[in-house]
Motif scaffolding. Structure first.
Motif, mmCIF file in Angstrom:
data_model
loop_
_atom_site.group_PDB
_atom_site.id
_atom_site.type_symbol
_atom_site.label_atom_id
_atom_site.label_comp_id
_atom_site.label_asym_id
_atom_site.label_seq_id
_atom_site.Cartn_x
_atom_site.Cartn_y
_atom_site.Cartn_z
ATOM 1 N N ARG A 168 45.341 9.473 56.396
ATOM 2 C CA ARG A 168 46.125 8.711 55.619
ATOM 3 C C ARG A 168 47.382 8.987 55.339
ATOM 4 N NH1 ARG A 168 44.593 10.921 49.628
ATOM 5 N NH2 ARG A 168 45.012 8.446 49.340
ATOM 6 N N ASP A 169 47.807 10.184 56.139
ATOM 7 C CA ASP A 169 49.216 10.688 55.869
ATOM 8 C C ASP A 169 49.828 10.441 57.394
ATOM 9 O OD1 ASP A 169 51.896 11.763 55.855
ATOM 10 O OD2 ASP A 169 51.025 13.536 54.870
ATOM 11 N N PRO A 170 50.903 9.472 57.317
ATOM 12 C CA PRO A 170 51.526 9.086 58.645
ATOM 13 C C PRO A 170 52.292 10.464 59.501
ATOM 14 C CG PRO A 170 52.824 8.258 56.896
ATOM 15 C CD PRO A 170 51.769 8.755 56.185
ATOM 16 N N VAL A 171 52.487 11.546 58.889
ATOM 17 C CA VAL A 171 52.912 12.491 59.748
ATOM 18 C C VAL A 171 51.956 13.033 60.751
ATOM 19 C CG1 VAL A 171 51.967 14.336 58.221
ATOM 20 C CG2 VAL A 171 54.123 14.611 59.227
ATOM 21 N N MET A 172 50.584 12.703 60.571
ATOM 22 C CA MET A 172 49.661 13.043 61.534
ATOM 23 C C MET A 172 49.625 11.958 62.688
ATOM 24 S SD MET A 172 46.627 14.029 58.683
ATOM 25 C CE MET A 172 45.285 14.086 60.250
ATOM 26 N N PHE A 173 50.317 10.908 62.710
ATOM 27 C CA PHE A 173 50.003 9.822 63.810
ATOM 28 C C PHE A 173 50.189 10.317 65.242
ATOM 29 C CE2 PHE A 173 50.965 6.134 66.165
ATOM 30 C CZ PHE A 173 49.838 5.450 65.964
ATOM 31 N N LEU A 344 52.646 -10.728 73.168
ATOM 32 C CA LEU A 344 52.454 -11.017 71.788
ATOM 33 C C LEU A 344 52.549 -9.810 71.092
ATOM 34 C CD1 LEU A 344 50.744 -12.713 69.854
ATOM 35 C CD2 LEU A 344 48.523 -12.060 70.315
ATOM 36 N N ALA A 345 53.514 -9.838 69.994
ATOM 37 C CA ALA A 345 54.001 -8.716 69.219
ATOM 38 C C ALA A 345 53.584 -8.798 67.912
ATOM 39 C CB ALA A 345 55.455 -8.710 69.341
ATOM 40 N N LEU A 346 52.554 -8.035 67.484
ATOM 41 C CA LEU A 346 52.182 -7.980 66.228
ATOM 42 C C LEU A 346 52.884 -6.804 65.352
ATOM 43 C CD1 LEU A 346 49.163 -8.766 67.771
ATOM 44 C CD2 LEU A 346 49.206 -9.809 65.617
ATOM 45 N N CYS A 347 53.127 -7.203 64.129
ATOM 46 C CA CYS A 347 53.680 -6.165 63.042
ATOM 47 C C CYS A 347 53.117 -6.310 61.693
ATOM 48 C CB CYS A 347 55.492 -6.399 63.114
ATOM 49 S SG CYS A 347 56.395 -6.358 64.817
ATOM 50 N N PRO A 348 52.889 -5.294 61.288
ATOM 51 C CA PRO A 348 52.341 -5.406 59.667
ATOM 52 C C PRO A 348 53.455 -5.884 58.860
ATOM 53 C CG PRO A 348 51.496 -3.395 60.510
ATOM 54 C CD PRO A 348 52.416 -3.828 61.736
ATOM 55 N N SER A 349 54.674 -5.550 59.054
ATOM 56 C CA SER A 349 55.540 -6.085 58.243
ATOM 57 C C SER A 349 55.916 -7.629 58.352
ATOM 58 C CB SER A 349 57.035 -5.333 58.839
ATOM 59 O OG SER A 349 57.311 -5.928 60.141
ATOM 60 N N ASN A 350 55.212 -8.281 59.137
ATOM 61 C CA ASN A 350 55.165 -9.709 59.076
ATOM 62 C C ASN A 350 54.350 -10.343 57.843
ATOM 63 O OD1 ASN A 350 57.046 -9.761 61.390
ATOM 64 N ND2 ASN A 350 55.355 -10.523 62.835
ATOM 65 N N PHE A 363 51.008 2.343 55.412
ATOM 66 C CA PHE A 363 51.419 0.894 55.471
ATOM 67 C C PHE A 363 52.929 1.240 55.731
ATOM 68 C CE2 PHE A 363 52.626 -3.497 54.701
ATOM 69 C CZ PHE A 363 51.885 -4.159 55.377
ATOM 70 N N GLU A 364 53.479 1.756 54.842
ATOM 71 C CA GLU A 364 55.025 2.042 54.924
ATOM 72 C C GLU A 364 55.356 2.204 56.290
ATOM 73 O OE1 GLU A 364 58.737 4.217 52.688
ATOM 74 O OE2 GLU A 364 56.668 4.289 51.841
ATOM 75 N N SER A 365 54.700 3.244 56.858
ATOM 76 C CA SER A 365 55.255 3.846 57.921
ATOM 77 C C SER A 365 54.754 2.925 59.343
ATOM 78 C CB SER A 365 54.228 4.941 58.218
ATOM 79 O OG SER A 365 52.990 4.786 58.668
ATOM 80 N N ARG A 366 53.676 2.083 59.164
ATOM 81 C CA ARG A 366 53.455 0.906 59.914
ATOM 82 C C ARG A 366 54.541 -0.176 59.896
ATOM 83 N NH1 ARG A 366 47.612 -0.762 59.506
ATOM 84 N NH2 ARG A 366 47.650 -1.174 61.913
ATOM 85 N N PHE A 368 57.696 0.298 59.786
ATOM 86 C CA PHE A 368 58.626 0.764 60.733
ATOM 87 C C PHE A 368 58.234 0.843 61.970
ATOM 88 C CE2 PHE A 368 60.395 4.457 63.134
ATOM 89 C CZ PHE A 368 61.500 3.963 63.266
ATOM 90 N N SER A 369 57.034 1.481 62.162
ATOM 91 C CA SER A 369 56.812 1.910 63.722
ATOM 92 C C SER A 369 56.339 0.641 64.474
ATOM 93 C CB SER A 369 55.470 2.949 63.757
ATOM 94 O OG SER A 369 54.440 2.454 63.284
#
Length: 513
Positions: A168-173, A344-350, A363-366, A368-369
């Motif tokens: 759950r912590d994006p620092v681990m991604f 095909l480019a998918l972004c959770p920010s859309n 979700f916040e990190s996604r 951006f990433s």
């Protein structure tokens, strides 16, 4: 005109009268039967016609003056774009989403506004951690990403085939992804890296148990579910907040492969899942999924007794039942894979109005990433590539220039905001809803792992789970084996003891430190 052209790129595959996709292996024959004769005169990329000799022979002729080879060779060495770091190998198609149930009391986004309403969609399925050359039936987490081309812009729901994520912590991604890649010295997959990471961060265990269970290898993409994993904040028709988890459930049923079945298929057809999806859509079988939601009110969130926003946990279905929303149907294959699926480019920010997104840090990190990944792979104008264009609405921005495609580049409109010369202006919301702020405490997934092991698995499923785990643990150092056994014992005594017995019952099979 632009919107019509873009829509045709998405829709034209359904208009072929000969249904040319019956068998992916015969695509070229179908094309020849459909076109009957050469489609035109060969030209340079600038449009000039190519003479026969220039396209046939260069021996004893000046290369630099041959327009055909001057087009072909420079292009060949520049044809590859960066491979996705995750979700590299995939397949996809196009179709529509149709609302079957009124959920405006839950979410009042326009795409859900009326029963029977249809919205064009694109879906990309993928393996997550491995390279493009990997076999489709390799044990891996899968991606299930949906782009809805709505009247309010594109909505992207980026899902996985497991209901709970691995951390759950994006620092681990970055560390987690690298632990699943190749050892930088040997360039080989190294399960020492994987099990070292997992046993150091045991909150990953629910996702890992799912991966090694019977759910770890789908029988086909048509039989694979999708879970966007986040609890999304949405707004209903009364302007009230609700929280939902989306689910995509295959109408053909969830079906999976056992390890030995997957190995046998991999030896015969490394592109098995991609071929199956293309063939099914081409044959008019129209794979479909039911979109459902689990719903919570703000009061439900407060009284849940656990963190409902924790992406490493699933929401119990008995407490938060699935509410049907609509159907996703695939009925069109891509005409050109690179143009329509690879790009095909998918972004959770859309997101679109009334769907605010996940409130958690992952979700916040996604936000951006994913966008950053598309900038790197496809360029800053990736949303102007036809398959990514929100063709059901007009786009007005102040972004200009950059790497192609730029389309009309905003024509002659003002290039800055604010301005006094009638450039586009933002709308004013009647009542702006801000995203909910939450506190995220330590993870605790062990209770759900115990629940799954005790009450959701048969004895045969438990046995196969242990065999799959031990199959990779046998390949790692003794210190990591012992650490893994200790971790599994702390989660569930029977699970840990059976893994220990399988690993160390025959000492000659274990690795030495």
């Amino acid at each position: 005109m632009l919107k019509i052209l873009v829509f045709l790129v998405v829709a034209v595959a359904a208009d072929r009268p000969d249904r040319r996709q019956y068998d992916p292996g015969q695509q070229l024959s179908y094309y020849k039967n459909f076109t009957k004769c050469p489609i035109g005169t060969l030209t340079t990329t600038f449009g000039a016609p190519i003479e026969y000799v220039d396209a046939t022979v260069t021996l004893n002729r000046p290369l630099i003056r041959n327009p055909y080879i001057m087009d072909e060779l420079p292009h060949l060495v520049r044809e590859r774009i960066p491979e996705r770091v995750v979700h590299a190998k995939g397949a996809g198609g196009f179709g529509y989403f149709e609302v079957t149930n009124d959920i405006t009391h839950i979410c009042d986004a326009k795409l859900f506004s009326a029963v029977g309403k249809k919205t064009p969609i694109a879906i990309r399925f993928s393996l997550v951690t491995l390279e493009k050359a990997v076999q489709d039936t390799t044990r891996d987490i899968r991606g299930f990403a949906v782009k809805f081309y709505t009247e309010e812009g594109n909505l992207d729901l980026v899902a996985l085939n497991i209901e709970a994520f691995v951390f759950r912590d994006p620092v681990m991604f970055a560390g987690f992804v690298r632990s699943l890649k190749r050892n930088p010295a040997t360039n080989l997959r190294d399960f020492n890296m994987f099990w070292d990471f997992v046993t150091l961060r045991p909150e990953t265990v629910l996702g890992i148990i799912t991966l090694f269970s019977d759910l770890g290898i789908p029988a086909s993409y048509r039989n694979m579910p999708g879970f966007p994993i986040h609890t999304y904040e949405v707004i209903n028709k009364s302007n009230q907040k609700r929280f939902v988890r989306f689910h995509f459930t295959p109408d053909a049923g969830i079906k999976n492969l056992f390890t030995e079945q997957a190995r046998n298929i991999a030896g015969q057809d490394p592109d098995y899942h991609s071929r199956d999806l293309y063939r099914a859509i081409g044959n008019g079988e129209c794979p479909s999924w039911t979109l459902s939601v689990q719903v919570l009110t703000p009061e439900d969130v407060k009284n849940a007794g656990f963190d409902v926003f924790d992406v490493t946990r699933f929401l119990p279905h008995d407490k938060y039942p699935l509410i049907p929303v609509g159907k996703l149907v695939l009925n069109k294959n891509p005409i050109n894979f690179f143009a329509e699926i690879e790009q095909l480019a998918l972004c959770p920010s859309n997101l679109v109005p009334k769907i605010l997104g996940g409130v958690d840090k992952m979700f916040e990190s996604r936000i951006f990433s994913y966008r950053d990944a598309q900038f790197y792979r496809l360029g800053v104008n990736f949303n102007k590539i036809s398959v990514n264009t929100p063709f059901q609405t007009e786009v007005f921005t102040y972004t200009r220039d950059g790497r192609a495609p730029v389309k009309d580049n905003g024509r002659d409109a003002p290039v800055y905001y604010p301005n006094s010369f009638n450039g586009p202006v933002p709308y004013r919301a009647k009542k702006r809803q801000e995203i909910t702020q939450i506190y995220e405490g330590p993870s605790n997934n062990f209770d759900q792992v115990r629940e799954v092991f005790d009450n959701q698995m048969s004895e045969e499923e438990r046995t196969r789970l242990i065999e799959n785990i031990v199959g990779t643990l046998r390949l790692v150092l003794r210190v990591l084996q012992e650490r893994a056994v200790k971790m599994f014992k702390s989660i569930h005594s029977e699970l840990g003891e059976r893994i220990e017995l399988a690993l160390f019952g025959n000492r000659t099979t274990t690795c030495k430190n």
